[in-house]
Write an enzyme that holds these catalytic residues in place. Structure first.
Site, PDB file in Angstrom:
ATOM      1  N   ASN A   1     -21.377 -24.313   3.875  1.00  0.00           N
ATOM      2  CA  ASN A   1     -21.505 -24.712   2.479  1.00  0.00           C
ATOM      3  C   ASN A   1     -20.120 -24.755   1.836  1.00  0.00           C
ATOM      4  O   ASN A   1     -19.115 -24.424   2.472  1.00  0.00           O
ATOM      5  CB  ASN A   1     -22.420 -23.729   1.742  1.00  0.00           C
ATOM      6  CG  ASN A   1     -23.017 -24.311   0.475  1.00  0.00           C
ATOM      7  OD1 ASN A   1     -22.685 -25.421   0.061  1.00  0.00           O
ATOM      8  ND2 ASN A   1     -23.907 -23.572  -0.161  1.00  0.00           N
TER       9      ASN A   1
ATOM     10  N   HIS B   1     -27.859 -32.006  -2.081  1.00  0.00           N
ATOM     11  CA  HIS B   1     -26.645 -31.227  -1.824  1.00  0.00           C
ATOM     12  C   HIS B   1     -26.128 -31.549  -0.427  1.00  0.00           C
ATOM     13  O   HIS B   1     -26.897 -31.583   0.538  1.00  0.00           O
ATOM     14  CB  HIS B   1     -26.956 -29.734  -1.949  1.00  0.00           C
ATOM     15  CG  HIS B   1     -25.764 -28.846  -1.798  1.00  0.00           C
ATOM     16  ND1 HIS B   1     -24.587 -29.037  -2.499  1.00  0.00           N
ATOM     17  CD2 HIS B   1     -25.552 -27.745  -1.013  1.00  0.00           C
ATOM     18  CE1 HIS B   1     -23.723 -28.099  -2.172  1.00  0.00           C
ATOM     19  NE2 HIS B   1     -24.275 -27.308  -1.256  1.00  0.00           N
TER      20      HIS B   1
ATOM     21  N   CYS C   1     -19.678 -31.734  -3.607  1.00  0.00           N
ATOM     22  CA  CYS C   1     -20.124 -31.262  -2.296  1.00  0.00           C
ATOM     23  C   CYS C   1     -19.992 -32.351  -1.239  1.00  0.00           C
ATOM     24  O   CYS C   1     -19.628 -32.082  -0.085  1.00  0.00           O
ATOM     25  CB  CYS C   1     -21.564 -30.769  -2.376  1.00  0.00           C
ATOM     26  SG  CYS C   1     -22.759 -31.991  -2.971  1.00  0.00           S
TER      27      CYS C   1
END
Length: 395
Positions: free
Chosen positions: A363, A342, A206
């Site tokens: 995202n 994250h 990520c």
């Protein structure tokens, strides 16, 4: 729905009853089907066939009070069976749509996880209907994963010396005029500075996707050209600087790498979702930066200013809650978040007429997650889920 243990007990008790009646062969047939369905993991058929067979026998017992009749009486209400049939249908549709394949033992295990997540999403959506929460949830391709399997995707690894209260300073904190009037809403997608949502898969990359996306927007502002940059380049080539490939990393480390070596385009260094040997060459590096600025941890006004004036900002959030995993729409707000784990990209902000201020966050879990791959996160709610605790952008 009766459990396997309960059904087995009834079978044993019924055996005695059949034996007394001299019908042992009929019971063997019933138990044979029971065994077959149990081994195949077909709980619905198991319960249905077992009950039907006993009913056939019980109907011929001329109203005698027996264990079989007691079993039939206790299972007259088949509402739970209908619920089980519905679950099995939904599960079959789910694995078929996603092309997932499990052996029977694994299938039962995964279906149980799926059911738990389905019940959780239904509870949240019921609260939304009651006006108790400001977002909805829906099952997605993460619905059959254990928590441990899911957490692999949350690859933000903060350095040990990071202090979320702002005592650490690896670069100069972003300075801004607190009195400056800012736009009520900003969305860098409408300015052509944001590439399509991608999917990091099972790699904890990520941080690489968020960094690449920030550099894409930065390059767009500097040159007018929007390029798809390579997260794989960052995954493979920043380990010498302290990142850990698919086991996670830190966005400022990736910005430092970009300033030294540059980042390749996705087409020249495509994403494969696993760690590989670094294949960087000077000839394929197309985007560099001059370092990065960090947001004073916890300062949402600074983050708002940076998003409005400088462009999309990479942020570290707490993304481990199941409510976040299955977010679908609305303004996400969670009062019990853990530490940032994250990395995502804040591409704008605004205000919802009913749910208040929000951040627009890109995202890297594909477009089937959230609202076309985005989440609208509550803004000015005490740094909700640490959205301003580990934020930075290229300069």
């Amino acid at each position: 729905m009766w459990t396997i243990a309960q059904l087995a007990v009834f079978a044993i008790l019924a055996l005695a009853d059949f034996a007394v009646a001299g019908e042992i062969e009929q019971l063997k047939e019933v138990l044979g089907k029971f065994n077959k369905d149990y081994k195949q993991g077909n709980m619905t058929r198991l319960a249905s066939d077992f009950r039907s067979a006993l009913k056939e026998y019980g109907d011929g017992q001329q109203g005698e009070s027996t264990v079989v009749q007691e079993f039939l009486k206790k299972t007259e209400d088949n509402g739970e069976q209908r619920a089980m049939e519905k679950l099995e249908t939904e599960w079959k549709d789910y694995v078929t749509a996603l092309g997932k394949h499990y052996d029977q033992k694994e299938n039962n295990f995964r279906m149980a996880i799926f059911e738990s997540n389905e019940l959780m999403t239904e509870r949240i959506n019921k609260k939304y209907e009651q006006g108790l929460v400001s977002y909805t949830t829906a099952l997605n391709d993460l619905a059959d994963l254990t928590d441990e399997e899911f957490m692999v995707r949350n690859g933000l690894r903060l350095p040990n010396q990071t202090d979320l209260r702002g005592k650490r300073q690896t670069s100069e904190f972003y300075r801004y005029d607190k009195s400056e009037r800012l736009p009520d809403q900003v969305d860098w997608r409408t300015k052509g500075a944001v590439t399509p949502v991608r999917n990091q898969g099972e790699c904890g990359s990520c941080y690489a996707f968020a960094t690449a996306a920030a550099l894409e927007a930065y390059h767009k502002q500097m040159t007018g050209r929007l390029l798809d940059l390579s997260p794989q380049n960052i995954v493979d080539c920043t380990r010498n600087l302290g990142n850990n490939g698919c086991s996670g990393g830190y966005m400022p480390t990736a910005f430092q790498y970009a300033s030294r070596y540059g980042i390749a385009m996705e087409s020249r260094y495509p994403y494969v979702g696993t760690e590989q040997r670094c294949r960087w060459q000077q000839s394929i590096a197309v985007v560099t930066d001059n370092g990065f600025n960090e947001i004073q941890p916890g300062d949402e006004l600074a983050l708002k200013h940076a998003v409005a004036k400088r462009g999309p900002v990479v942020v570290g959030i707490s993304g481990s809650k199941r409510s976040f995993r299955f977010y679908k729409d609305g303004v996400y707000s969670e009062g019990n978040c853990g530490r940032p784990d994250h990395a995502v990209l804040a591409v704008g902000y605004g205000t919802h007429p009913s749910y208040g201020d929000y951040w627009i966050v890109k995202n890297s879990w594909g477009t089937d997650w959230g609202k076309d791959g985005y989440v609208y996160m509550a803004r000015n709610r005490g740094n909700m889920c640490h959205i301003a605790s580990a934020a930075s952008f290229p300069i």
